[in-house]
Design a protein around this motif. Sequence first.
Motif: not given
Length: 203
Positions: A7-14, A16-20, A187-194
Amino acid sequence: MFISFEGTEGVGKTTLIRSIYDDFMAQGKDVVLTREPGGTPMAEQIRALLLAVNHEETMAHDTELLLMYAARAQHLAQVILPALAAGKIVLCDRFTDASFAYQCAGRGLRETKLQLLNDHFVARMPDITFWLEAPIELGMNRARARGALDRFEQEKVTFFEKVRVGYETLWQRYPERIKRLDATRTPEQVFEQALSYLKSGLN
């Protein structure tokens, strides 16, 4: 399993990775958390060179691409491939898709250059790639809120629009591997998507 996050900058990768990572660890799985460019002491030195903003000369686009792959070759040899051979799960913040998005779509380098490097130096692609997609301005506002911007983060919005188009191109080209996540959600919703993709067997 080899999972990359793009993803581009600031989209929340870090985040999400930590949650997974935490979720896999709670399940008792053996997980390696790493990033690109970087992941090993030598590759982290190359990362510092790539992100520094105080170079006395302008970094050529080809130099940028080759430095990315120098770091990637070391990362693969020292971390990713040994971990996968040992049956571990690898979570990697960025991989080859970032090179296509940033150096080809963003910088305008020919895709044939990237393909040549992939053919010769990338022995394994991710099993699944999560592309976190959000409006560029939203991501950049988040990046600015973190503090000083690195060499990439200081690029203009037009550059990141090209990068986003690059990611969309890959998503359309490899829908079986690349899964788009709506990064405008919490972040919680993105985690659930993944998790929904992981629990469905990557289908």
